[in-house]
Design an enzyme around this catalytic site. Structure first.
Site, PDB file in Angstrom:
ATOM      1  N   LYS A 192       0.825  -1.211   0.000  1.00 35.01           N
ATOM      2  CA  LYS A 192       0.000   0.000   0.000  1.00 35.01           C
ATOM      3  C   LYS A 192       0.860   1.262   0.000  1.00 35.01           C
ATOM      4  O   LYS A 192       0.618   2.177  -0.768  1.00 35.01           O
ATOM      5  CB  LYS A 192      -0.919   0.019   1.235  1.00 35.01           C
ATOM      6  CG  LYS A 192      -1.885  -1.145   1.300  1.00 35.01           C
ATOM      7  CD  LYS A 192      -2.910  -0.973   2.407  1.00 35.01           C
ATOM      8  CE  LYS A 192      -2.336  -1.016   3.807  1.00 35.01           C
ATOM      9  NZ  LYS A 192      -1.891  -2.364   4.233  1.00 35.01           N
ATOM     10  N   ARG A 267      -9.698   0.673   9.526  1.00 31.27           N
ATOM     11  CA  ARG A 267      -9.386  -0.716   9.817  1.00 31.27           C
ATOM     12  C   ARG A 267     -10.506  -1.388  10.602  1.00 31.27           C
ATOM     13  O   ARG A 267     -10.459  -2.585  10.826  1.00 31.27           O
ATOM     14  CB  ARG A 267      -8.090  -0.808  10.612  1.00 31.27           C
ATOM     15  CG  ARG A 267      -6.831  -1.001   9.732  1.00 31.27           C
ATOM     16  CD  ARG A 267      -5.616  -0.848  10.622  1.00 31.27           C
ATOM     17  NE  ARG A 267      -4.448  -1.598  10.244  1.00 31.27           N
ATOM     18  CZ  ARG A 267      -3.352  -1.058   9.714  1.00 31.27           C
ATOM     19  NH1 ARG A 267      -3.322   0.219   9.401  1.00 31.27           N
ATOM     20  NH2 ARG A 267      -2.296  -1.801   9.480  1.00 31.27           N
ATOM     21  N   ARG A 306      11.545  -6.600   4.390  1.00 27.38           N
ATOM     22  CA  ARG A 306      11.489  -5.166   4.670  1.00 27.38           C
ATOM     23  C   ARG A 306      12.071  -4.875   6.044  1.00 27.38           C
ATOM     24  O   ARG A 306      12.738  -3.855   6.247  1.00 27.38           O
ATOM     25  CB  ARG A 306      10.026  -4.695   4.602  1.00 27.38           C
ATOM     26  CG  ARG A 306       9.862  -3.202   4.836  1.00 27.38           C
ATOM     27  CD  ARG A 306       8.455  -2.739   4.540  1.00 27.38           C
ATOM     28  NE  ARG A 306       7.561  -2.913   5.687  1.00 27.38           N
ATOM     29  CZ  ARG A 306       6.249  -2.630   5.660  1.00 27.38           C
ATOM     30  NH1 ARG A 306       5.683  -2.193   4.560  1.00 27.38           N
ATOM     31  NH2 ARG A 306       5.519  -2.799   6.740  1.00 27.38           N
ATOM     32  N   ARG A 312      11.558  -1.071  11.535  1.00 26.49           N
ATOM     33  CA  ARG A 312      10.279  -1.185  12.249  1.00 26.49           C
ATOM     34  C   ARG A 312      10.288  -2.434  13.103  1.00 26.49           C
ATOM     35  O   ARG A 312      10.415  -3.542  12.586  1.00 26.49           O
ATOM     36  CB  ARG A 312       9.118  -1.279  11.245  1.00 26.49           C
ATOM     37  CG  ARG A 312       8.727   0.057  10.666  1.00 26.49           C
ATOM     38  CD  ARG A 312       7.625  -0.103   9.643  1.00 26.49           C
ATOM     39  NE  ARG A 312       6.407  -0.743  10.178  1.00 26.49           N
ATOM     40  CZ  ARG A 312       5.257  -0.755   9.515  1.00 26.49           C
ATOM     41  NH1 ARG A 312       5.167  -0.177   8.320  1.00 26.49           N
ATOM     42  NH2 ARG A 312       4.200  -1.334  10.040  1.00 26.49           N
ATOM     43  N   ARG A 324      -0.198  -9.409  12.967  1.00 27.63           N
ATOM     44  CA  ARG A 324      -0.765  -8.291  12.201  1.00 27.63           C
ATOM     45  C   ARG A 324      -1.657  -8.822  11.076  1.00 27.63           C
ATOM     46  O   ARG A 324      -2.716  -8.266  10.796  1.00 27.63           O
ATOM     47  CB  ARG A 324       0.345  -7.408  11.638  1.00 27.63           C
ATOM     48  CG  ARG A 324       0.982  -6.523  12.719  1.00 27.63           C
ATOM     49  CD  ARG A 324       2.358  -6.027  12.322  1.00 27.63           C
ATOM     50  NE  ARG A 324       2.340  -5.177  11.153  1.00 27.63           N
ATOM     51  CZ  ARG A 324       3.390  -4.986  10.342  1.00 27.63           C
ATOM     52  NH1 ARG A 324       4.545  -5.593  10.591  1.00 27.63           N
ATOM     53  NH2 ARG A 324       3.297  -4.192   9.316  1.00 27.63           N
TER      54      ARG A 324
HETATM   55  P1  AMP Z   1       0.767   0.048   9.114  1.00 22.81           P
HETATM   56  O1  AMP Z   1       1.922   0.926   8.876  1.00 22.81           O
HETATM   57  O2  AMP Z   1      -0.470   0.497   8.344  1.00 22.81           O
HETATM   58  O3  AMP Z   1       1.061  -1.403   8.946  1.00 22.81           O
HETATM   59  O4  AMP Z   1       0.340   0.257  10.655  1.00 22.81           O
HETATM   60  C1  AMP Z   1       1.218  -0.117  11.707  1.00 22.81           C
HETATM   61  C2  AMP Z   1       0.475  -0.234  13.014  1.00 22.81           C
HETATM   62  O5  AMP Z   1      -0.108   1.022  13.347  1.00 22.81           O
HETATM   63  C3  AMP Z   1      -0.688  -1.204  13.005  1.00 22.81           C
HETATM   64  O6  AMP Z   1      -0.274  -2.539  13.239  1.00 22.81           O
HETATM   65  C4  AMP Z   1      -1.513  -0.673  14.160  1.00 22.81           C
HETATM   66  O7  AMP Z   1      -0.969  -1.018  15.388  1.00 22.81           O
HETATM   67  C5  AMP Z   1      -1.371   0.819  13.991  1.00 22.81           C
HETATM   68  N1  AMP Z   1      -2.438   1.361  13.105  1.00 22.81           N
HETATM   69  C6  AMP Z   1      -2.269   1.930  11.875  1.00 22.81           C
HETATM   70  N2  AMP Z   1      -3.438   2.306  11.352  1.00 22.81           N
HETATM   71  C7  AMP Z   1      -4.381   1.962  12.262  1.00 22.81           C
HETATM   72  C8  AMP Z   1      -5.806   2.065  12.303  1.00 22.81           C
HETATM   73  N3  AMP Z   1      -6.513   2.583  11.278  1.00 22.81           N
HETATM   74  N4  AMP Z   1      -6.448   1.622  13.399  1.00 22.81           N
HETATM   75  C9  AMP Z   1      -5.764   1.088  14.454  1.00 22.81           C
HETATM   76  N5  AMP Z   1      -4.437   0.941  14.454  1.00 22.81           N
HETATM   77  C10 AMP Z   1      -3.737   1.361  13.389  1.00 22.81           C
END
Ligand code: AMP
Length: 368
Positions: A192, A267, A306, A312, A324
């Site tokens: 994404k 989400r 990654r 991260r 996740r």
């Molecule tokens: P991402 O970079 O999108 O994979 O997000 C990393 C982490 O941020 C996720 O595993 C969640 O812990 C938190 N996070 C990101 N977006 C959301 C969301 N819309 N709702 C809840 N937690 C989020």
């Protein structure tokens, strides 16, 4: 441009056009009624300005009175009850002209017409400054029409939006922004973030990645970062309230944007509903959810790869990665249903070269 409550309005009909229309109404009425003195009956609240201006340019003597339709909930089967208040003159034998600011569906006008036609008047005419032919549902003929307008929401010159706007001497219409709002969807590692970079340039959109915003806040040790960190480190979702408020703030920072790419949001269903509400308050909506579909094992491999460079912590550990992905299927994947029901879900094969996937996404977005 004016702001009333949560909505923005742009100029639509200027004062000069309105005065000319009112003058025309006055002259038409006068020429039909000859020397008879009309009683103009203005329908409050909206008609106060038009009645006032109409009388000022009426070429002969005239009288005025006002009525107001009050609607209240009746009991049980009676439903909505409309009651007329304010009419106390004797109108017997008089030439009555009902004056409205706007006639929309015609419901109010029809009720008024019924009531006044029982008053033994000599003649009963109807006049309105604005008329929406597309919205009008009645067969009652309107005798004098100032300006015909399309079926738009207007304010100003007596017309209001939830009480505000009546004082403006000209008329405004609701500002409709042609925004493009895309939700880029898919499990962690679907690509994404990579694709959002291309899409934002191609379509001139603002990219909001909730994950990036959280990481930025964690790095800078803000209050938001501190409250989100424990969840993110475990691969769990940050609570809705925190995430929704953060997303709103990000959208507000970009007033006037052409549209947004939401990456990692919504989400949960609560987030999706909050997004609908936010966009609808800006008079716009989600155009589509574009989802990158990638097999789980490919995701795990990609994320571990990654993790070697991203720094991260949630990419470095296979069990957190798997959590996740699990969270995605348990809590997030239901959103597919949410948007599918609205015909807004578009699945895209997320396996292939970056360019191939970009092209697939572009094809979907171009067709929205
Ligand atoms: P991402 O970079 O999108 O994979 O997000 C990393 C982490 O941020 C996720 O595993 C969640 O812990 C938190 N996070 C990101 N977006 C959301 C969301 N819309 N709702 C809840 N937690 C989020």
């Amino acid at each position: 441009m004016i702001q009333l409550h949560d909505k923005t309005f742009v100029p639509f009909i200027n004062e000069k056009t309105i005065s000319a229309a009112i003058k025309k109404l006055a002259n038409q009425i006068a020429s039909d009624l000859n020397d008879e003195v009309p009683v103009f009956i203005g329908v409050l609240n909206g008609a106060f300005m038009v009645v006032s201006d109409l009388m000022k340019v009426y070429p002969r003597n005239c009288e005025v009175s006002f009525v107001k339709m009050a609607s209240y909930e009746g009991t049980g089967s009676t439903g909505k009850v409309q009651e007329l208040i304010g009419i106390n003159e004797n109108l017997r034998g008089r030439q009555v002209v009902l004056v409205e600011d706007i006639v929309d569906t015609g419901n109010t006008l029809e009720v008024l017409y019924e009531i006044f036609s029982k008053q033994d008047v000599k003649s009963l005419k109807t006049a309105t400054l604005f008329f929406k032919p597309e919205a009008y549902k009645k067969s009652l003929k309107i005798d004098y029409i100032g300006i015909e307008i399309p079926n738009k929401f207007i304010v100003g010159y007596g017309l209001d939006y939830d009480g505000l706007g009546r004082n403006f001497p000209e008329v405004y219409q609701l500002k409709t922004q042609q925004m493009t709002n895309i939700i880029l969807f898919g499990p962690p590692g679907a690509g994404k973030g990579t694709q959002a970079e291309f899409l934002k340039d191609t379509y001139n959109l603002v990219h909001i990645s909730t994950g990036d915003v959280f990481r930025y806040n964690i790095k800078n040790e803000t209050e938001l970062g501190l409250s989100a960190k424990s969840y993110i480190d475990k691969g769990q979702l940050v609570p809705d309230e925190v995430t929704i408020n953060m997303l709103k703030a990000e959208v507000e920072k970009n007033e006037g944007a052409n549209g947004f790419i939401f990456d990692g949001f919504p989400r949960t269903e609560a987030q999706a509903k909050a997004l609908d509400k936010l966009l609808s308050s800006k008079n716009t909506q989600v155009n589509g959810m574009v989802a990158l579909e990638v097999d789980d094992e490919v995701l795990v491999k990609r994320l571990l790869e990654r993790g070697k460079t991203s720094g991260r912590p949630d990419d470095a550990d296979e069990s957190i990665i798997r959590n996740r992905i699990k969270v995605y299927y348990d809590e997030t994947a239901i959103l597919k249903d949410y948007y599918q029901k609205q015909d807004k879900y578009f699945g895209v094969n997320g396996v292939g070269s970056i360019e191939e996937i970009t092209e697939r996404l572009n094809n979907v977005i171009d067709a929205l």
